[in-house]
Design an enzyme around this catalytic site. Sequence first.
Site, PDB file in Angstrom:
ATOM      1  N   GLY A  71     -56.428 -13.261  36.876  1.00 44.32           N
ATOM      2  CA  GLY A  71     -55.738 -13.533  35.600  1.00 44.32           C
ATOM      3  C   GLY A  71     -56.671 -14.183  34.594  1.00 44.32           C
ATOM      4  CB  SER A  87     -47.430 -26.055  31.637  1.00 45.08           C
ATOM      5  OG  SER A  87     -47.130 -25.867  30.287  1.00 45.08           O
ATOM      6  CE1 TYR A 127     -45.291 -22.765  30.924  1.00 45.79           C
ATOM      7  CE2 TYR A 127     -45.425 -21.176  32.719  1.00 45.79           C
ATOM      8  CZ  TYR A 127     -46.007 -22.172  31.942  1.00 45.79           C
ATOM      9  OH  TYR A 127     -47.291 -22.566  32.201  1.00 45.79           O
ATOM     10  CE  LYS A 163     -46.683 -23.289  35.603  1.00 49.85           C
ATOM     11  NZ  LYS A 163     -47.544 -22.849  36.746  1.00 49.85           N
ATOM     12  CG  PHE A 198     -52.256 -29.645  26.320  1.00 51.54           C
ATOM     13  CD1 PHE A 198     -52.592 -30.324  27.483  1.00 51.54           C
ATOM     14  CD2 PHE A 198     -51.275 -30.193  25.510  1.00 51.54           C
ATOM     15  CE1 PHE A 198     -51.985 -31.535  27.833  1.00 51.54           C
ATOM     16  CE2 PHE A 198     -50.677 -31.414  25.831  1.00 51.54           C
ATOM     17  CZ  PHE A 198     -51.024 -32.073  27.002  1.00 51.54           C
ATOM     18  N   GLY A 221     -37.058 -21.645  22.459  1.00 49.77           N
ATOM     19  CA  GLY A 221     -37.885 -22.271  23.516  1.00 49.77           C
ATOM     20  C   GLY A 221     -39.107 -22.963  22.975  1.00 49.77           C
TER      21      GLY A 221
HETATM   22  C1  WQD Z   1     -48.165 -21.027  20.326  1.00 51.34           C
HETATM   23  C2  WQD Z   1     -47.594 -21.179  18.934  1.00 51.34           C
HETATM   24  C3  WQD Z   1     -45.498 -20.065  18.638  1.00 51.34           C
HETATM   25  C4  WQD Z   1     -46.954 -15.971  18.964  1.00 51.34           C
HETATM   26  C5  WQD Z   1     -48.406 -21.474  25.953  1.00 51.34           C
HETATM   27  C6  WQD Z   1     -48.383 -20.774  27.247  1.00 51.34           C
HETATM   28  C7  WQD Z   1     -47.790 -21.631  28.316  1.00 51.34           C
HETATM   29  C8  WQD Z   1     -48.354 -23.036  28.275  1.00 51.34           C
HETATM   30  C9  WQD Z   1     -48.323 -23.628  26.895  1.00 51.34           C
HETATM   31  C10 WQD Z   1     -49.959 -23.288  29.987  1.00 51.34           C
HETATM   32  C11 WQD Z   1     -46.092 -21.414  18.948  1.00 51.34           C
HETATM   33  C12 WQD Z   1     -46.573 -19.465  17.739  1.00 51.34           C
HETATM   34  C13 WQD Z   1     -46.889 -17.352  18.948  1.00 51.34           C
HETATM   35  C14 WQD Z   1     -46.716 -15.247  17.770  1.00 51.34           C
HETATM   36  C15 WQD Z   1     -46.394 -17.301  16.604  1.00 51.34           C
HETATM   37  N1  WQD Z   1     -49.693 -23.051  28.718  1.00 51.34           N
HETATM   38  N2  WQD Z   1     -46.617 -17.997  17.775  1.00 51.34           N
HETATM   39  N3  WQD Z   1     -46.455 -15.951  16.631  1.00 51.34           N
HETATM   40  O1  WQD Z   1     -45.533 -21.112  23.568  1.00 51.34           O
HETATM   41  O2  WQD Z   1     -47.235 -22.970  23.260  1.00 51.34           O
HETATM   42  O3  WQD Z   1     -47.118 -21.639  25.426  1.00 51.34           O
HETATM   43  O4  WQD Z   1     -49.017 -22.723  26.052  1.00 51.34           O
HETATM   44  O5  WQD Z   1     -49.192 -23.467  30.853  1.00 51.34           O
HETATM   45  O6  WQD Z   1     -48.135 -20.999  29.518  1.00 51.34           O
HETATM   46  O7  WQD Z   1     -47.596 -19.616  27.094  1.00 51.34           O
HETATM   47  O8  WQD Z   1     -48.027 -20.628  23.352  1.00 51.34           O
HETATM   48  O9  WQD Z   1     -49.296 -18.906  22.147  1.00 51.34           O
HETATM   49  O10 WQD Z   1     -46.883 -18.417  22.782  1.00 51.34           O
HETATM   50  O11 WQD Z   1     -47.344 -20.071  21.007  1.00 51.34           O
HETATM   51  O12 WQD Z   1     -46.134 -17.916  15.550  1.00 51.34           O
HETATM   52  O13 WQD Z   1     -46.765 -13.985  17.731  1.00 51.34           O
HETATM   53  O14 WQD Z   1     -47.790 -19.957  18.235  1.00 51.34           O
HETATM   54  O15 WQD Z   1     -44.257 -20.159  17.940  1.00 51.34           O
HETATM   55  O16 WQD Z   1     -45.770 -22.291  17.884  1.00 51.34           O
HETATM   56  P1  WQD Z   1     -46.885 -21.648  23.831  1.00 51.34           P
HETATM   57  P2  WQD Z   1     -47.900 -19.400  22.348  1.00 51.34           P
END
Ligand code: WQD
Length: 335
Positions: free
Chosen positions: A12, A126, A151, A155, A177, A296
């Site tokens: 991954g 996470s 999710y 965790k 993060f 979420g």
């Molecule tokens: C980041 C920001 C979205 C997509 C991730 C991992 C999770 C955990 C935490 C390790 C948010 C915004 C996103 C898009 C957007 N890491 N966004 N348009 O949700 O913080 O979670 O980090 O465990 O596993 O998934 O990350 O990249 O989905 O979102 O505006 O098309 O970007 O709303 O504010 P997230 P993300």
Amino acid sequence: MKHKIIVTGGLGFIGSHTVVCLHEAGFEPIIIDNLSNSEASAMDGIEQLIGYKPIWANIDVNDKAALGNVIKEHQPQGVIHFAAFKAVGESVEKPLTYYRNNVGGLITLMEVLKEENIDNLVFSSSCTVYGEPDEIPVKESTQTKMAESPYGATKQIGEIILKDNANWLNTQCLRYFNPIGAHESGFIGELPIGVPNNLIPYLTQTVAGIRKELTVFGDDYNTTDGTCIRDYIHVMDLAEAHVFAINRLINGEQKEPFEVFNIGTGNGSSVLEVIQAFEKANGIPVPHKIGPRRAGDVIQVWAETTKVEHVLGWKAKRTLETMLKDAWNWQTKLS
Ligand code: WQD
């Protein structure tokens, strides 16, 4: 004789980078991955970087018999457990799938480790365990709140299960993060399957013309520019933190059987700031629009890193600019 370290989810995004770092640190990484959220082609990139293809068992960590055979055969010094689904938004749509895979998989792994007397585990946790934190930046001691997504709940439950087994299992619990970017070579990186859930792969696919336009999920949050804030960390910095953690276990340096560390940079960036930073770092515009909020999503979270720097001895080194340059370099190699 090199110490063997089993890496579940080793093909991954974070797993493949950690396999490279483990090799460079003198370990023999053994990969377990059933390709449910990865691609076999990652092995080619790993080979280009370390000179050989590590042993790979194409099995599901929920398959107890197969997992037991691999652990029994290799008798690793420790296990790094990445294998889990990790899309916040997707977990809201498929909660049962997330609980079965993430919590069930951890329990199966722990049962096998106990049977094989393997007592060193690095757990992929996470920052989502903090929920919507009352204090920013978050410390490891910050009260975790009800997760904002299934999710995050998987965790939180995983950490509770590991703490409840501290009488026989030593765990380094790493709260990630937002991992982004790719190895500077562009040989390995993030391979989202289908439409990316996460910001950076969707952003780079938009710039590459694969997606029409990036939608910013809401700009009406109570933040500096109305968009959500995260602590983006280079995947190589994150991978290197796992080597620090496995060494701490193997060298018996942990002070408690269950230790938790924030693996972040300590800096928060908003979605719009990331878009602007990408455009500046790569000199290319990012077609984007503002859309509705995503269920979420936490409004803002970034790490307080005193403990991980002083106790684990690790600190993130790479800048947001480097992360975004490496992310784009990887995307151009894919296209
Ligand atoms: C980041 C920001 C979205 C997509 C991730 C991992 C999770 C955990 C935490 C390790 C948010 C915004 C996103 C898009 C957007 N890491 N966004 N348009 O949700 O913080 O979670 O980090 O465990 O596993 O998934 O990350 O990249 O989905 O979102 O505006 O098309 O970007 O709303 O504010 P997230 P993300």
